[in-house]
Design a protein around this motif. Structure first.
Motif, PDB file in Angstrom:
ATOM      1  N   THR A  54       0.825  -1.042   0.011  1.00 15.53           N
ATOM      2  CA  THR A  54      -0.019  -0.007   0.132  1.00 15.53           C
ATOM      3  C   THR A  54       0.891   1.312   0.055  1.00 15.53           C
ATOM      4  O   THR A  54       0.691   2.360  -0.644  1.00 15.53           O
ATOM      5  CB  THR A  54      -0.980   0.004   1.181  1.00 15.53           C
ATOM      6  N   GLY A  59      -1.371   4.676  -3.857  1.00 13.10           N
ATOM      7  CA  GLY A  59      -2.671   5.156  -4.806  1.00 13.10           C
ATOM      8  C   GLY A  59      -2.457   5.453  -6.070  1.00 13.10           C
ATOM      9  O   GLY A  59      -3.476   6.034  -6.655  1.00 13.10           O
ATOM     10  N   THR A 232      -4.888   6.635  -1.217  1.00 15.11           N
ATOM     11  CA  THR A 232      -3.834   5.633  -0.285  1.00 15.11           C
ATOM     12  C   THR A 232      -4.434   5.661   1.288  1.00 15.11           C
ATOM     13  O   THR A 232      -4.136   4.628   1.861  1.00 15.11           O
ATOM     14  CB  THR A 232      -2.398   6.395  -0.258  1.00 15.11           C
ATOM     15  N   SER A 234      -7.328   5.525   2.374  1.00 17.54           N
ATOM     16  CA  SER A 234      -8.258   4.240   2.800  1.00 17.54           C
ATOM     17  C   SER A 234      -7.575   3.062   2.768  1.00 17.54           C
ATOM     18  O   SER A 234      -7.686   2.203   3.962  1.00 17.54           O
ATOM     19  CB  SER A 234      -9.465   4.416   1.914  1.00 17.54           C
ATOM     20  N   ARG A 235      -6.790   2.629   1.791  1.00 17.99           N
ATOM     21  CA  ARG A 235      -6.152   1.516   1.855  1.00 17.99           C
ATOM     22  C   ARG A 235      -5.167   1.322   3.007  1.00 17.99           C
ATOM     23  O   ARG A 235      -4.800   0.151   3.391  1.00 17.99           O
ATOM     24  CB  ARG A 235      -5.433   1.311   0.505  1.00 17.99           C
ATOM     25  N   SER A 239      -4.697  -1.537   5.754  1.00 20.89           N
ATOM     26  CA  SER A 239      -3.525  -2.493   5.765  1.00 20.89           C
ATOM     27  C   SER A 239      -2.727  -1.953   7.102  1.00 20.89           C
ATOM     28  O   SER A 239      -2.106  -3.030   7.856  1.00 20.89           O
ATOM     29  CB  SER A 239      -2.545  -2.320   4.672  1.00 20.89           C
ATOM     30  N   SER A 366     -16.440   1.564  -3.050  1.00 18.61           N
ATOM     31  CA  SER A 366     -15.495   2.597  -3.015  1.00 18.61           C
ATOM     32  C   SER A 366     -14.930   2.964  -4.247  1.00 18.61           C
ATOM     33  O   SER A 366     -14.605   4.443  -4.195  1.00 18.61           O
ATOM     34  CB  SER A 366     -14.365   1.445  -2.563  1.00 18.61           C
ATOM     35  N   THR A 382     -13.413   4.380   6.179  1.00 23.88           N
ATOM     36  CA  THR A 382     -12.530   2.951   6.445  1.00 23.88           C
ATOM     37  C   THR A 382     -11.843   3.157   7.585  1.00 23.88           C
ATOM     38  O   THR A 382     -11.736   2.129   8.646  1.00 23.88           O
ATOM     39  CB  THR A 382     -11.508   3.006   5.359  1.00 23.88           C
TER      40      THR A 382
END
Length: 440
Positions: A54, A59, A232, A234-235, A239, A366, A382
């Protein structure tokens, strides 16, 4: 036009299904070949791997996909994305190599994980390269190459694993886990080669990207970062939660409960999650197609058509999730016996199967939020889900023991999905004028 859309969707789902079957075959092979101890090492390393991926991608693939779909002159975007990716991956790789001993000994409290964590290093730049290539193809609404490359990735990984465990068999759990982790990098190499071959005919694109010093401006970098960083976020939060979760398990559990929790955590990530996320081959593929397509329609003020696309893809994803969830709930024991030759994870699988039906629509929601310029709202949603997950782990581990792992996972997923759904419906029906994108 409708026939073309149907044909493209059928091709997309077919290729995604083949790739998912191959990916599932790799997971089954690992579950059967790796010892229980090796599987625990592998499972403990995966959150770190996802976290680094990530950070490495930053992103940029999704941002490139969105910008390429909404404008005609996208060459500066490609140049800026390559430059940012090179700088980011170089710094991240060097930093991770330095902190590996500290991470293994102090954070994960498993010093034997050092070789396994070192096997993660190559995947950081490789995933970033493949991500940029996939983002370009998705932005051009050429969905076949980024989907088909997953087949090449899994075939390359399978051949590598078969070669390693056949030509140089080992029973050392650390070596086995390291080989399994490194196979991900080998698979990414196969994916990159596939995408470069698909890009070979587009020599103009390759030429422009290679001349990084020509005709790009900081405004392009700023625009790219304004899109990529919220995505990025959110992810990264998701993670990071997976990264912190095993630490919380160790921190809040007693000595006697720690081993039970590690075993349950290994079962969840090694055996149960591959089955629960099996529908993602279709839902993620459809959502990746929806992002540039929805952006294209919204940027031209065709919101009726964009809404129709969303509901069609969303209902399709929900139907796929229902079919998978009901099948896993009703036939959990025979499925586990057939695939893993063991059934100790049946109870955990059955308890999570029905709630995870709603997870099937989360990628679709999303993608629409990102297309509508609501990436920051998606990040907040998130964050709420991830905080709920960590809170459940922290406060329920002692009273509920191993059951806290499943409850935390479901609670976090449901909070994120419900908040995403509420935001999407509000944007599409109440705040339509506020979310219309400027026409390209």
């Amino acid at each position: 036009m409708k026939k073309e859309i149907i044909r493209s969707t059928v091709h997309l789902l077919t290729l995604s299904l083949i790739a998912k079957i191959l990916s599932f075959f790799v997971r089954i092979a690992c579950a059967r070949i790796l010892s229980a101890e090796a599987m625990n090492y592998y499972s403990l390393t995966m959150p770190t791997t996802v976290f680094l991926i990530t950070l490495g991608q930053m992103g940029l693939p999704s941002a490139v996909s969105k910008i390429v779909a909404s404008r005609q002159d996208y060459t500066p975007v490609l140049k800026a994305s390559v430059l940012l990716s090179v700088i980011n991956n170089l710094l991240l790789t060097v930093f991770f190599i330095i902190v590996i001993p500290l991470l293994a000994a102090v954070v994960l409290k498993q010093q034997v994980l050092i070789p396994v964590l070192r096997a993660v290093v190559p995947i950081i730049p490789l995933v970033s390269i493949s991500g940029l290539l996939k983002g370009y193809f998705m932005g051009r609404q050429e969905i076949i190459p980024p989907t088909a490359c997953q087949i090449s990735e899994e075939i390359t990984r399978i051949l590598f694993l078969i070669g390693c465990f056949t030509l140089a068999p080992t029973t050392d759990p650390v070596k086995m886990a390291s080989i399994a982790v490194f196979s991900m990098s080998v698979g990414e190499m196969g994916s990159i080669v596939h995408l470069l071959i698909a890009l070979k005919r587009k020599k103009r694109v390759l030429h422009h990207v290679s001349t990084l010093s020509d005709s790009w401006h900081w405004e392009t970098v700023n625009e790219l970062l304004s899109l990529s960083l919220p995505m990025t976020g959110s992810r990264l939060i998701g993670s990071l939660t997976s990264f912190l979760e095993p630490m919380c398990l160790v921190l809040f559990a007693g000595v006697l409960l720690q081993q039970q929790l590690i075993t349950t955590y290994g079962q969840l990530n090694g055996y149960v999650m591959p089955l629960l996320t099996l529908p993602s081959f279709a839902t993620i593929a459809l959502s990746n197609w929806l992002l540039p397509s929805f952006t294209y329609q919204a940027s031209r003020h065709r919101m009726d058509h964009a809404r129709k696309q969303f509901f069609q893809i969303g209902l399709c994803c929900l139907g796929i999730g229902c079919a998978s969830g009901l099948t896993l709930f009703c036939f959990a024991e025979p499925i586990c016996q057939l695939l893993y030759h063991q059934t100790q994870m049946v109870g955990l699988l059955r308890s999570l199967a029905l709630p995870f039906i709603l997870y099937s629509i989360q990628p679709c929601l999303s993608s629409v939020l990102h297309a509508l310029g609501q990436s920051q709202k998606a990040m907040i949603n998130t964050t709420c889900g991830c905080l709920t997950r960590l809170a459940c782990i922290s406060f329920l581990t002692i009273p509920l023991g191993t059951q806290a792992v499943g409850i935390a996972l479901v609670s976090g997923m449901l909070v994120t999905t419900v908040l995403h759904l509420g935001r999407v419906l509000r944007c599409l029906f109440q705040d339509e004028k506020a979310v219309l994108l400027p026409q390209a």
